[in-house]
Design a protein around this motif. Structure first.
Motif, PDB file in Angstrom:
ATOM      1  N   LYS A 161      11.304   8.443 -10.925  1.00 48.26           N
ATOM      2  CA  LYS A 161      10.261   7.451 -11.167  1.00 48.26           C
ATOM      3  C   LYS A 161      10.796   6.262 -11.946  1.00 48.26           C
ATOM      4  CE  LYS A 161       5.479   7.009 -12.677  1.00 48.26           C
ATOM      5  NZ  LYS A 161       4.306   7.689 -13.270  1.00 48.26           N
ATOM      6  N   ASN A 197       0.819  -1.220   0.000  1.00 46.39           N
ATOM      7  CA  ASN A 197       0.000   0.000   0.000  1.00 46.39           C
ATOM      8  C   ASN A 197       0.843   1.256   0.000  1.00 46.39           C
ATOM      9  OD1 ASN A 197      -2.419  -1.378  -0.040  1.00 46.39           O
ATOM     10  ND2 ASN A 197      -2.632  -1.431   2.190  1.00 46.39           N
ATOM     11  N   SER A 209       1.599   1.850  -3.542  1.00 47.75           N
ATOM     12  CA  SER A 209       0.483   1.971  -4.468  1.00 47.75           C
ATOM     13  C   SER A 209       0.234   3.439  -4.780  1.00 47.75           C
ATOM     14  CB  SER A 209      -0.780   1.348  -3.875  1.00 47.75           C
ATOM     15  OG  SER A 209      -1.185   2.049  -2.736  1.00 47.75           O
ATOM     16  N   GLY A 210      -0.097   3.737  -6.003  1.00 47.84           N
ATOM     17  CA  GLY A 210      -0.364   5.100  -6.417  1.00 47.84           C
ATOM     18  C   GLY A 210       0.823   5.794  -7.034  1.00 47.84           C
ATOM     19  N   ILE A 211       2.042   5.314  -6.796  1.00 46.88           N
ATOM     20  CA  ILE A 211       3.226   5.949  -7.379  1.00 46.88           C
ATOM     21  C   ILE A 211       3.177   5.881  -8.898  1.00 46.88           C
ATOM     22  CG2 ILE A 211       5.736   5.804  -7.595  1.00 46.88           C
ATOM     23  CD1 ILE A 211       5.890   5.035  -4.699  1.00 46.88           C
ATOM     24  N   ASP A 212       2.686   4.754  -9.407  1.00 51.86           N
ATOM     25  CA  ASP A 212       2.607   4.599 -10.859  1.00 51.86           C
ATOM     26  C   ASP A 212       1.682   5.634 -11.495  1.00 51.86           C
ATOM     27  OD1 ASP A 212       4.318   2.441 -10.769  1.00 51.86           O
ATOM     28  OD2 ASP A 212       2.703   0.978 -10.562  1.00 51.86           O
ATOM     29  N   LYS A 213       0.723   6.135 -10.698  1.00 51.52           N
ATOM     30  CA  LYS A 213      -0.264   7.078 -11.232  1.00 51.52           C
ATOM     31  C   LYS A 213       0.195   8.536 -11.147  1.00 51.52           C
ATOM     32  CE  LYS A 213      -4.090   4.036  -9.970  1.00 51.52           C
ATOM     33  NZ  LYS A 213      -5.332   3.900  -9.159  1.00 51.52           N
ATOM     34  N   ILE A 214       1.296   8.788 -10.454  1.00 44.02           N
ATOM     35  CA  ILE A 214       1.780  10.162 -10.302  1.00 44.02           C
ATOM     36  C   ILE A 214       2.297  10.686 -11.636  1.00 44.02           C
ATOM     37  CG2 ILE A 214       3.493  11.651  -9.204  1.00 44.02           C
ATOM     38  CD1 ILE A 214       3.416   9.844  -6.788  1.00 44.02           C
TER      39      ILE A 214
END
Length: 359
Positions: free
Chosen positions: A91, A72, A75-80
Protein backbone atom coordinates in the motif's frame (compact mmCIF):
# COMPACT_ATOMS: atom_id res chain seq x y z
CA UNK A 1 12.99 36.97 -39.76
CA UNK A 2 9.54 38.57 -39.48
CA UNK A 3 8.18 35.73 -41.60
CA UNK A 4 9.68 33.12 -39.25
CA UNK A 5 8.32 34.97 -36.22
CA UNK A 6 4.86 35.08 -37.79
CA UNK A 7 4.92 31.33 -38.50
CA UNK A 8 6.03 30.66 -34.93
CA UNK A 9 3.25 32.75 -33.46
CA UNK A 10 0.73 31.05 -35.71
CA UNK A 11 1.97 27.61 -34.61
CA UNK A 12 1.68 28.55 -30.93
CA UNK A 13 -1.83 29.90 -31.44
CA UNK A 14 -3.06 26.75 -33.23
CA UNK A 15 -1.25 24.18 -31.01
CA UNK A 16 -4.16 23.63 -28.58
CA UNK A 17 -6.48 22.86 -31.49
CA UNK A 18 -3.90 20.55 -33.09
CA UNK A 19 -3.38 18.82 -29.75
CA UNK A 20 -7.12 18.42 -29.29
CA UNK A 21 -7.41 16.96 -32.76
CA UNK A 22 -4.67 14.43 -31.99
CA UNK A 23 -6.35 13.47 -28.73
CA UNK A 24 -9.68 13.35 -30.53
CA UNK A 25 -8.23 10.98 -33.14
CA UNK A 26 -6.77 8.70 -30.44
CA UNK A 27 -10.03 8.58 -28.54
CA UNK A 28 -11.93 7.90 -31.78
CA UNK A 29 -9.60 4.99 -32.51
CA UNK A 30 -10.25 3.62 -29.03
CA UNK A 31 -13.97 4.16 -29.36
CA UNK A 32 -13.92 2.45 -32.75
CA UNK A 33 -12.32 -0.63 -31.22
CA UNK A 34 -14.52 -0.57 -28.15
CA UNK A 35 -17.89 0.65 -29.42
CA UNK A 36 -18.18 0.13 -33.17
CA UNK A 37 -17.14 2.17 -36.23
CA UNK A 38 -16.17 5.78 -36.98
CA UNK A 39 -18.00 7.81 -39.58
CA UNK A 40 -17.20 11.23 -41.02
CA UNK A 41 -20.27 13.36 -41.42
CA UNK A 42 -20.56 15.62 -44.49
CA UNK A 43 -19.95 18.60 -42.27
CA UNK A 44 -16.60 17.17 -41.28
CA UNK A 45 -17.77 16.34 -37.75
CA UNK A 46 -16.48 12.99 -36.54
CA UNK A 47 -18.91 10.65 -34.77
CA UNK A 48 -18.67 7.14 -33.48
CA UNK A 49 -21.40 4.59 -34.08
CA UNK A 50 -21.77 1.48 -32.03
CA UNK A 51 -22.62 -1.91 -33.49
CA UNK A 52 -26.34 -1.09 -33.43
CA UNK A 53 -25.72 2.04 -35.45
CA UNK A 54 -26.45 4.51 -32.66
CA UNK A 55 -24.21 7.58 -32.89
CA UNK A 56 -22.16 8.56 -29.87
CA UNK A 57 -19.92 11.58 -29.30
CA UNK A 58 -16.21 11.16 -29.87
CA UNK A 59 -13.52 13.40 -28.53
CA UNK A 60 -13.25 14.97 -25.16
CA UNK A 61 -16.20 13.06 -23.62
CA UNK A 62 -14.58 9.72 -24.49
CA UNK A 63 -11.25 10.91 -23.07
CA UNK A 64 -12.92 12.00 -19.85
CA UNK A 65 -14.80 8.72 -19.59
CA UNK A 66 -11.58 6.74 -20.05
CA UNK A 67 -9.90 8.83 -17.38
CA UNK A 68 -12.79 8.24 -15.03
CA UNK A 69 -12.58 4.49 -15.66
CA UNK A 70 -8.92 4.47 -14.67
CA UNK A 71 -9.63 6.56 -11.60
CA UNK A 72 -12.47 4.26 -10.58
CA UNK A 73 -10.15 1.27 -10.75
CA UNK A 74 -7.98 2.84 -8.08
CA UNK A 75 -10.82 4.24 -5.96
CA UNK A 76 -11.31 2.46 -2.66
CA UNK A 77 -7.69 1.32 -2.29
CA UNK A 78 -7.08 4.08 0.23
CA UNK A 79 -9.91 2.66 2.35
CA UNK A 80 -8.55 -0.90 2.48
CA UNK A 81 -7.38 -1.87 5.99
CA UNK A 82 -4.29 -4.07 5.87
CA UNK A 83 -2.95 -5.97 8.87
CA UNK A 84 0.07 -7.75 7.38
CA UNK A 85 3.51 -6.26 6.80
CA UNK A 86 3.37 -7.35 3.17
CA UNK A 87 0.03 -5.65 2.60
CA UNK A 88 1.12 -2.47 4.34
CA UNK A 89 4.31 -2.36 2.27
CA UNK A 90 2.37 -2.79 -0.98
CA UNK A 91 0.00 0.00 0.00
CA UNK A 92 2.88 2.37 0.76
CA UNK A 93 4.32 1.64 -2.70
CA UNK A 94 0.92 2.29 -4.24
CA UNK A 95 0.70 5.64 -2.45
CA UNK A 96 4.13 6.45 -3.89
CA UNK A 97 2.75 5.57 -7.36
CA UNK A 98 5.11 2.58 -7.58
CA UNK A 99 2.43 0.22 -8.89
CA UNK A 100 4.68 -2.42 -10.41
CA UNK A 101 6.79 -2.63 -7.27
CA UNK A 102 3.60 -3.02 -5.21
CA UNK A 103 2.59 -5.96 -7.42
CA UNK A 104 6.01 -7.57 -6.95
CA UNK A 105 5.59 -7.36 -3.17
CA UNK A 106 2.23 -9.15 -3.48
CA UNK A 107 4.00 -12.22 -4.83
CA UNK A 108 1.65 -14.89 -6.26
CA UNK A 109 3.77 -17.89 -5.31
CA UNK A 110 4.25 -16.75 -1.75
CA UNK A 111 0.57 -15.83 -1.27
CA UNK A 112 -0.68 -19.07 -2.86
CA UNK A 113 1.48 -21.10 -0.50
CA UNK A 114 0.10 -19.24 2.51
CA UNK A 115 -3.42 -19.79 1.15
CA UNK A 116 -2.88 -23.55 1.08
CA UNK A 117 -1.52 -23.49 4.64
CA UNK A 118 -4.44 -21.41 5.94
CA UNK A 119 -7.07 -23.60 4.24
CA UNK A 120 -5.44 -26.75 5.59
CA UNK A 121 -5.46 -25.24 9.08
CA UNK A 122 -9.13 -24.31 8.64
CA UNK A 123 -9.95 -27.91 7.69
CA UNK A 124 -8.17 -29.21 10.79
CA UNK A 125 -10.07 -26.79 13.00
CA UNK A 126 -13.40 -27.77 11.41
CA UNK A 127 -12.64 -31.45 11.95
CA UNK A 128 -11.72 -30.77 15.56
CA UNK A 129 -14.91 -28.74 16.10
CA UNK A 130 -17.04 -31.54 14.62
CA UNK A 131 -15.33 -34.08 16.85
CA UNK A 132 -15.86 -31.83 19.87
CA UNK A 133 -19.53 -31.41 18.96
CA UNK A 134 -20.04 -35.19 18.91
CA UNK A 135 -18.22 -35.56 22.24
CA UNK A 136 -20.34 -32.83 23.85
CA UNK A 137 -23.53 -34.43 22.55
CA UNK A 138 -22.57 -37.87 23.84
CA UNK A 139 -21.64 -36.53 27.26
CA UNK A 140 -24.86 -34.49 27.44
CA UNK A 141 -26.86 -37.64 26.66
CA UNK A 142 -25.18 -39.41 29.55
CA UNK A 143 -26.07 -36.51 31.86
CA UNK A 144 -29.73 -36.74 30.74
CA UNK A 145 -29.74 -40.46 31.48
CA UNK A 146 -28.28 -39.79 34.93
CA UNK A 147 -30.89 -37.08 35.59
CA UNK A 148 -33.73 -39.43 34.73
CA UNK A 149 -32.31 -42.17 36.94
CA UNK A 150 -31.96 -39.75 39.85
CA UNK A 151 -35.52 -38.49 39.32
CA UNK A 152 -36.80 -42.06 39.74
CA UNK A 153 -34.70 -42.95 42.76
CA UNK A 154 -37.12 -43.24 45.74
CA UNK A 155 -34.27 -43.28 48.22
CA UNK A 156 -33.51 -39.62 47.51
CA UNK A 157 -36.96 -38.49 48.56
CA UNK A 158 -37.71 -34.82 47.91
CA UNK A 159 -34.12 -34.16 46.89
CA UNK A 160 -34.40 -36.25 43.74
CA UNK A 161 -36.12 -33.56 41.63
CA UNK A 162 -33.70 -30.82 42.64
CA UNK A 163 -30.66 -33.04 42.02
CA UNK A 164 -32.04 -34.24 38.69
CA UNK A 165 -32.68 -30.64 37.66
CA UNK A 166 -29.04 -29.71 38.27
CA UNK A 167 -27.88 -32.68 36.18
CA UNK A 168 -30.21 -31.67 33.36
CA UNK A 169 -28.72 -28.18 33.40
CA UNK A 170 -25.23 -29.66 33.08
CA UNK A 171 -26.41 -31.47 29.97
CA UNK A 172 -27.76 -28.23 28.50
CA UNK A 173 -24.50 -26.43 29.23
CA UNK A 174 -22.81 -28.95 26.93
CA UNK A 175 -25.39 -29.28 24.19
CA UNK A 176 -28.29 -26.82 24.33
CA UNK A 177 -30.30 -28.10 21.39
CA UNK A 178 -34.06 -27.47 21.05
CA UNK A 179 -34.62 -31.21 21.49
CA UNK A 180 -32.84 -31.28 24.85
CA UNK A 181 -34.64 -28.12 25.99
CA UNK A 182 -37.97 -29.72 25.07
CA UNK A 183 -37.06 -32.82 27.05
CA UNK A 184 -36.04 -30.70 30.03
CA UNK A 185 -39.27 -28.65 29.85
CA UNK A 186 -41.30 -31.89 29.96
CA UNK A 187 -39.29 -33.05 32.98
CA UNK A 188 -39.97 -29.74 34.77
CA UNK A 189 -43.69 -29.96 34.00
CA UNK A 190 -43.94 -33.57 35.12
CA UNK A 191 -42.32 -32.59 38.42
CA UNK A 192 -44.58 -29.59 39.03
CA UNK A 193 -42.00 -26.93 38.13
CA UNK A 194 -44.69 -25.24 36.08
CA UNK A 195 -43.37 -21.68 35.74
CA UNK A 196 -39.92 -22.90 34.68
CA UNK A 197 -41.47 -25.37 32.26
CA UNK A 198 -43.73 -22.75 30.68
CA UNK A 199 -40.84 -20.33 30.25
CA UNK A 200 -38.81 -22.99 28.44
CA UNK A 201 -41.74 -24.07 26.26
CA UNK A 202 -42.31 -20.47 25.18
CA UNK A 203 -38.62 -20.10 24.38
CA UNK A 204 -38.48 -23.08 22.03
CA UNK A 205 -41.98 -22.66 20.54
CA UNK A 206 -40.85 -20.20 17.77
CA UNK A 207 -38.05 -22.61 16.82
CA UNK A 208 -40.46 -25.49 16.34
CA UNK A 209 -42.93 -23.25 14.49
CA UNK A 210 -40.21 -22.39 11.97
CA UNK A 211 -39.06 -25.98 11.71
CA UNK A 212 -42.61 -27.14 11.03
CA UNK A 213 -43.09 -24.53 8.33
CA UNK A 214 -39.88 -25.68 6.64
CA UNK A 215 -40.27 -29.45 7.22
CA UNK A 216 -43.84 -30.30 8.21
CA UNK A 217 -43.50 -34.09 8.10
CA UNK A 218 -40.57 -34.23 10.54
CA UNK A 219 -41.53 -31.54 13.07
CA UNK A 220 -45.33 -31.23 13.11
CA UNK A 221 -45.77 -33.85 15.84
CA UNK A 222 -43.21 -32.10 18.06
CA UNK A 223 -45.07 -28.81 17.67
CA UNK A 224 -48.37 -30.52 18.46
CA UNK A 225 -46.81 -31.96 21.62
CA UNK A 226 -45.63 -28.52 22.76
CA UNK A 227 -49.09 -27.02 22.22
CA UNK A 228 -50.75 -29.85 24.17
CA UNK A 229 -48.33 -29.53 27.08
CA UNK A 230 -48.80 -25.76 27.16
CA UNK A 231 -52.55 -26.26 27.05
CA UNK A 232 -52.42 -28.65 30.01
CA UNK A 233 -50.03 -26.38 31.92
CA UNK A 234 -51.89 -23.12 31.32
CA UNK A 235 -55.30 -24.77 31.79
CA UNK A 236 -54.49 -25.54 35.42
CA UNK A 237 -55.03 -21.90 36.28
CA UNK A 238 -58.62 -20.70 36.00
CA UNK A 239 -57.46 -17.25 34.90
CA UNK A 240 -55.96 -18.50 31.62
CA UNK A 241 -58.48 -20.93 30.20
CA UNK A 242 -58.76 -18.87 27.03
CA UNK A 243 -55.02 -19.18 26.41
CA UNK A 244 -55.13 -22.92 27.05
CA UNK A 245 -58.04 -23.21 24.61
CA UNK A 246 -55.95 -21.34 22.02
CA UNK A 247 -53.04 -23.78 22.41
CA UNK A 248 -55.32 -26.80 22.06
CA UNK A 249 -56.95 -25.40 18.94
CA UNK A 250 -53.58 -24.76 17.32
CA UNK A 251 -52.57 -28.33 18.14
CA UNK A 252 -55.81 -29.68 16.69
CA UNK A 253 -55.41 -27.73 13.43
CA UNK A 254 -51.92 -29.16 12.88
CA UNK A 255 -52.98 -32.67 13.86
CA UNK A 256 -55.87 -32.62 11.40
CA UNK A 257 -53.37 -31.84 8.65
CA UNK A 258 -51.32 -34.86 9.71
CA UNK A 259 -54.37 -37.14 9.63
CA UNK A 260 -55.40 -35.71 6.25
CA UNK A 261 -52.00 -36.61 4.82
CA UNK A 262 -52.01 -40.04 6.48
CA UNK A 263 -55.42 -41.42 7.58
CA UNK A 264 -53.65 -44.21 9.50
CA UNK A 265 -51.68 -41.72 11.58
CA UNK A 266 -51.71 -42.46 15.32
CA UNK A 267 -54.78 -40.69 16.73
CA UNK A 268 -53.70 -40.61 20.37
CA UNK A 269 -52.65 -36.97 20.24
CA UNK A 270 -55.92 -35.98 18.61
CA UNK A 271 -57.82 -37.74 21.40
CA UNK A 272 -55.80 -35.88 24.02
CA UNK A 273 -56.43 -32.57 22.29
CA UNK A 274 -60.18 -33.20 22.11
CA UNK A 275 -60.20 -34.28 25.74
CA UNK A 276 -58.37 -31.10 26.75
CA UNK A 277 -60.71 -28.89 24.74
CA UNK A 278 -63.70 -30.66 26.28
CA UNK A 279 -62.38 -30.16 29.80
CA UNK A 280 -61.86 -26.44 29.16
CA UNK A 281 -65.29 -26.01 27.60
CA UNK A 282 -66.87 -27.82 30.55
CA UNK A 283 -65.61 -25.06 32.85
CA UNK A 284 -67.87 -22.59 31.04
CA UNK A 285 -71.60 -23.03 31.60
CA UNK A 286 -72.36 -21.54 28.17
CA UNK A 287 -70.22 -24.15 26.37
CA UNK A 288 -71.69 -27.39 27.73
CA UNK A 289 -72.88 -28.62 24.35
CA UNK A 290 -69.43 -27.96 22.88
CA UNK A 291 -67.79 -29.75 25.82
CA UNK A 292 -70.03 -32.78 25.32
CA UNK A 293 -69.14 -32.89 21.62
CA UNK A 294 -65.37 -32.89 22.35
CA UNK A 295 -65.74 -35.59 25.03
CA UNK A 296 -67.77 -37.88 22.79
CA UNK A 297 -65.24 -37.58 19.97
CA UNK A 298 -62.36 -38.26 22.37
CA UNK A 299 -64.26 -41.24 23.78
CA UNK A 300 -64.71 -42.70 20.30
CA UNK A 301 -60.94 -42.54 19.63
CA UNK A 302 -59.96 -43.88 23.08
CA UNK A 303 -62.28 -46.88 22.64
CA UNK A 304 -60.52 -47.76 19.39
CA UNK A 305 -57.10 -47.36 20.97
CA UNK A 306 -58.04 -49.39 24.06
CA UNK A 307 -59.30 -52.25 21.90
CA UNK A 308 -55.93 -52.43 20.13
CA UNK A 309 -53.74 -51.84 23.21
CA UNK A 310 -55.67 -52.20 26.50
CA UNK A 311 -52.60 -51.94 28.74
CA UNK A 312 -51.70 -48.53 27.31
CA UNK A 313 -55.12 -46.88 26.99
CA UNK A 314 -57.58 -48.43 29.48
CA UNK A 315 -56.71 -45.79 32.07
CA UNK A 316 -57.25 -42.93 29.58
CA UNK A 317 -60.55 -44.48 28.50
CA UNK A 318 -61.76 -44.65 32.09
CA UNK A 319 -60.85 -40.97 32.60
CA UNK A 320 -62.89 -39.85 29.59
CA UNK A 321 -65.86 -42.01 30.64
CA UNK A 322 -65.77 -40.51 34.13
CA UNK A 323 -65.56 -36.91 32.89
CA UNK A 324 -68.28 -37.40 30.33
CA UNK A 325 -70.46 -38.85 33.10
CA UNK A 326 -69.79 -35.76 35.24
CA UNK A 327 -70.69 -33.48 32.35
CA UNK A 328 -73.94 -35.28 31.53
CA UNK A 329 -74.95 -35.46 35.21
CA UNK A 330 -75.57 -31.69 35.12
CA UNK A 331 -78.70 -32.36 33.08
CA UNK A 332 -81.45 -34.56 34.59
CA UNK A 333 -82.39 -35.71 31.10
CA UNK A 334 -78.94 -37.32 30.74
CA UNK A 335 -78.73 -39.03 34.13
CA UNK A 336 -79.27 -42.58 32.77
CA UNK A 337 -76.48 -42.11 30.23
CA UNK A 338 -74.23 -40.53 32.84
CA UNK A 339 -74.80 -43.51 35.14
CA UNK A 340 -73.85 -45.89 32.32
CA UNK A 341 -70.54 -44.09 31.77
CA UNK A 342 -69.82 -43.99 35.51
CA UNK A 343 -70.35 -47.72 35.80
CA UNK A 344 -68.13 -48.48 32.82
CA UNK A 345 -65.35 -46.25 34.22
CA UNK A 346 -65.68 -47.89 37.63
CA UNK A 347 -65.35 -51.39 36.13
CA UNK A 348 -62.14 -50.39 34.34
CA UNK A 349 -60.63 -48.79 37.47
CA UNK A 350 -61.37 -51.95 39.48
CA UNK A 351 -59.77 -54.08 36.83
CA UNK A 352 -56.64 -51.90 36.77
CA UNK A 353 -56.43 -51.91 40.56
CA UNK A 354 -56.66 -55.71 40.64
CA UNK A 355 -53.85 -55.99 38.10
CA UNK A 356 -51.62 -53.74 40.21
CA UNK A 357 -52.23 -55.82 43.35
CA UNK A 358 -51.19 -58.97 41.52
CA UNK A 359 -47.88 -57.34 40.58
Amino acid sequence: MKYNLLVGLLFIATWPFLSHAAIQQETIDRAEIKQGTVDFEPTGQQTVKNNSGTAINAGRDVTVNNSRTIINQFSGIDKITLNTDRGKKAKVLYEERKYQEALVVLDDEEMDYEKRVVLASKKQLEDQLNKNKVQRSDLATEYVLKAKLIARDPQLGRERVQRAQKIFEKALSLDKTPERQLEYAAFLQNNNKLSDAEELYRKILPIYRTRTEEDFDNYATDLVGIFIRLGVLVGKGSTRWDKADEYYREALAIYQKLVKKDPDFNQIEQARILYGLGALAANNSTRQIEAEKYHREALRIYRQLAEKDPDSYQSDLAGVLNNLGLLLANDRMHWPEAEKYYCEALAIYRKLAGARRKK
